[in-house]
Scaffold this active site. Structure first.
Site, PDB file in Angstrom:
ATOM      1  N   ARG A  58      67.630  21.130 -38.389  1.00 10.09           N
ATOM      2  CA  ARG A  58      68.511  21.046 -36.841  1.00 10.09           C
ATOM      3  C   ARG A  58      68.141  19.875 -36.128  1.00 10.09           C
ATOM      4  O   ARG A  58      68.463  20.676 -35.481  1.00 10.09           O
ATOM      5  CB  ARG A  58      66.672  22.099 -36.209  1.00 10.09           C
ATOM      6  CG  ARG A  58      65.941  23.196 -36.940  1.00 10.09           C
ATOM      7  CD  ARG A  58      64.792  23.944 -36.996  1.00 10.09           C
ATOM      8  NE  ARG A  58      64.413  23.156 -38.181  1.00 10.09           N
ATOM      9  CZ  ARG A  58      64.784  23.288 -39.341  1.00 10.09           C
ATOM     10  NH1 ARG A  58      65.126  24.291 -39.305  1.00 10.09           N
ATOM     11  NH2 ARG A  58      64.196  22.935 -40.564  1.00 10.09           N
ATOM     12  N   THR A  59      67.520  19.003 -35.935  1.00  4.93           N
ATOM     13  CA  THR A  59      67.269  17.973 -35.280  1.00  4.93           C
ATOM     14  C   THR A  59      68.962  17.399 -34.646  1.00  4.93           C
ATOM     15  O   THR A  59      69.078  17.289 -34.013  1.00  4.93           O
ATOM     16  CB  THR A  59      66.303  17.241 -34.549  1.00  4.93           C
ATOM     17  OG1 THR A  59      65.046  17.307 -34.761  1.00  4.93           O
ATOM     18  CG2 THR A  59      66.366  16.080 -33.627  1.00  4.93           C
ATOM     19  N   LYS A  87      69.423  -4.181 -46.040  1.00 10.27           N
ATOM     20  CA  LYS A  87      69.136  -5.745 -46.101  1.00 10.27           C
ATOM     21  C   LYS A  87      68.393  -6.791 -45.591  1.00 10.27           C
ATOM     22  O   LYS A  87      68.788  -7.806 -44.867  1.00 10.27           O
ATOM     23  CB  LYS A  87      70.772  -6.368 -45.408  1.00 10.27           C
ATOM     24  CG  LYS A  87      71.868  -5.666 -46.268  1.00 10.27           C
ATOM     25  CD  LYS A  87      73.327  -6.026 -45.709  1.00 10.27           C
ATOM     26  CE  LYS A  87      73.704  -4.952 -45.491  1.00 10.27           C
ATOM     27  NZ  LYS A  87      75.174  -5.117 -45.529  1.00 10.27           N
ATOM     28  N   ARG A 108      65.628   9.085 -34.662  1.00  6.31           N
ATOM     29  CA  ARG A 108      65.032   9.914 -35.161  1.00  6.31           C
ATOM     30  C   ARG A 108      64.098   8.083 -36.503  1.00  6.31           C
ATOM     31  O   ARG A 108      65.212   8.215 -36.942  1.00  6.31           O
ATOM     32  CB  ARG A 108      64.932  10.695 -36.361  1.00  6.31           C
ATOM     33  CG  ARG A 108      63.748  11.310 -37.536  1.00  6.31           C
ATOM     34  CD  ARG A 108      63.463  12.487 -37.628  1.00  6.31           C
ATOM     35  NE  ARG A 108      63.197  13.867 -37.121  1.00  6.31           N
ATOM     36  CZ  ARG A 108      63.851  15.270 -37.028  1.00  6.31           C
ATOM     37  NH1 ARG A 108      63.213  15.296 -38.604  1.00  6.31           N
ATOM     38  NH2 ARG A 108      62.877  15.875 -36.009  1.00  6.31           N
ATOM     39  N   HIS A 136      57.889  13.931 -30.461  1.00  7.15           N
ATOM     40  CA  HIS A 136      59.446  14.933 -30.289  1.00  7.15           C
ATOM     41  C   HIS A 136      59.684  15.589 -29.257  1.00  7.15           C
ATOM     42  O   HIS A 136      59.331  16.456 -28.884  1.00  7.15           O
ATOM     43  CB  HIS A 136      58.703  15.819 -31.860  1.00  7.15           C
ATOM     44  CG  HIS A 136      60.543  16.231 -32.454  1.00  7.15           C
ATOM     45  ND1 HIS A 136      61.333  15.832 -31.690  1.00  7.15           N
ATOM     46  CD2 HIS A 136      60.285  16.993 -33.456  1.00  7.15           C
ATOM     47  CE1 HIS A 136      62.932  16.487 -32.895  1.00  7.15           C
ATOM     48  NE2 HIS A 136      61.569  17.148 -33.817  1.00  7.15           N
TER      49      HIS A 136
HETATM   50  N1   CP Z   1      62.096  21.078 -35.436  1.00  7.26           N
HETATM   51  C1   CP Z   1      62.974  19.588 -36.688  1.00  7.26           C
HETATM   52  O1   CP Z   1      62.404  18.658 -35.508  1.00  7.26           O
HETATM   53  O2   CP Z   1      63.428  19.981 -37.578  1.00  7.26           O
HETATM   54  P1   CP Z   1      64.280  19.119 -38.402  1.00  7.26           P
HETATM   55  O3   CP Z   1      62.989  18.016 -38.854  1.00  7.26           O
HETATM   56  O4   CP Z   1      64.810  19.905 -39.301  1.00  7.26           O
HETATM   57  O5   CP Z   1      64.833  17.879 -37.373  1.00  7.26           O
END
Ligand code: CP
Length: 309
Positions: A58-59, A87, A108, A136
């Site tokens: 999703r993110t 590396k 991320r 998050h």
């Molecule tokens: N909710 C969420 O962060 O989903 P993902 O890990 O799929 O990005």
């Protein structure tokens, strides 16, 4: 007439605590506008780097959709294993380079604090798409947008958090954000996965009402929002997990007595904590919530990359 620069322009977004209540309201209002009136030019001539050192559905895809639907361009990777990190290049060096190619970096990373570190070496804004079990913030923004979409307000709501409240980065930042809107919280989790003390102390200091419960049924009639999360099987032995699962799995019967307007949210992915039969009820909002991720992320990118929106 002079137009004011928006307060998020050119800012890093690393933790939900970097944002004020009015910043959050601005993102929600902008997301609402972009959902109703799509704008395909807000990111024209902007290039966003999407750097995912850890798995995501999703993110990553909602950020990439957001950029493209606003007329921007995207570069990046979905697997840090295919980059020069493999590396031995440091994150600091990688980000210096990526920041010199792009107008903003969405990142991320599996390590807590990685996004903050990246922001110290980037000449363009860094947006944290999740750093380990730490923060998050863009999930919280889409959660706030979804709550506003379903309840028409953010103030004074009764919100239950269920599942892994100890390690769940989404529940920590959402509770912190909603504490600015005077919501009342109900925490429902196995004892081993209770809300961390530091967060309960923070809520106490702010005078936010909260209580701890063993089952969802005992608070169901009071709730406006039921925020479900996944309890990870691997944190328990099999017998213990089976015993507990029944208490923390949401089924049709669990919803008895719920307000008609009560909505269920979940950051997803779901494993087995919400029975699929619940998906067909008017309470289920988790798939729309994931879709709202595009609008909330469009809003954030538009605000970070434009002086006025
Ligand atoms: N909710 C969420 O962060 O989903 P993902 O890990 O799929 O990005």
């Amino acid at each position: 007439m002079q137009t004011m620069t928006n307060p998020l322009y050119n800012k890093h977004v690393i933790s939900i605590s970097d944002l004020t209540r009015s910043d959050m309201e601005l993102v929600v209002a902008t997301a609402q506008r972009l959902k109703a009136e799509p704008d395909t030019r807000l990111l024209k001539d902007k290039l966003v780097a999407s750097c995912f050192f850890e798995a995501s559905t999703r993110t990553r895809l909602s950020f990439e959709t957001a950029v493209q639907r606003l007329g921007g361009n995207i570069i990046g990777f979905a697997d840090g294993g295919n980059t020069s990190a493999k590396k031995g290049e440091t994150l600091a060096d990688s980000i210096k380079i990526i920041g010199s190619y792009s107008d903003a970096v969405v990142m991320r990373h599996p390590k807590e604090g990685a996004a903050r570190l990246a922001s110290e070496f980037s000449r363009v804004p860094v947006i944290n798409g999740g750093d380990g079990s730490n923060q998050h913030p863009t999930q919280t923004l889409l959660d706030l947008f979804s709550i506003h979409e379903t309840q028409g307000r953010l103030d004074g709501l009764n919100v239950a958090f269920v599942g892994d409240l100890k390690y769940g980065r989404t529940v920590h930042s959402l509770a912190q954000a909603l504490s600015l809107f005077n919501c009342r919280f109900f925490f429902i989790s196995p004892e081993a996965l209770a809300m961390p003390d530091y967060l309960c102390e923070e809520l106490e200091e702010k005078g936010i009402q909260f209580s701890v419960h063993e089952t969802m049924e005992e608070v169901m009639p009071e709730l406006d929002i039921l925020y479900m999360t996944r309890v990870q099987k691997e944190r328990f032995d099999e017998t213990e997990y089976k015993h507990m699962a029944a208490k923390f799995v949401l089924e049709l019967a669990t919803l008895e007595g719920a307000k008609p307007t009560m909505k269920i949210l979940h950051p997803l992915p779901r494993v087995d904590e919400i029975d699929v039969a619940v998906d067909k009820t008017p309470h289920a909002y988790y798939f729309q919530q994931a879709e709202n991720g595009v609008y909330a992320r469009q809003a954030l990118l538009a605000l970070v990359l434009n002086e006025t929106v």
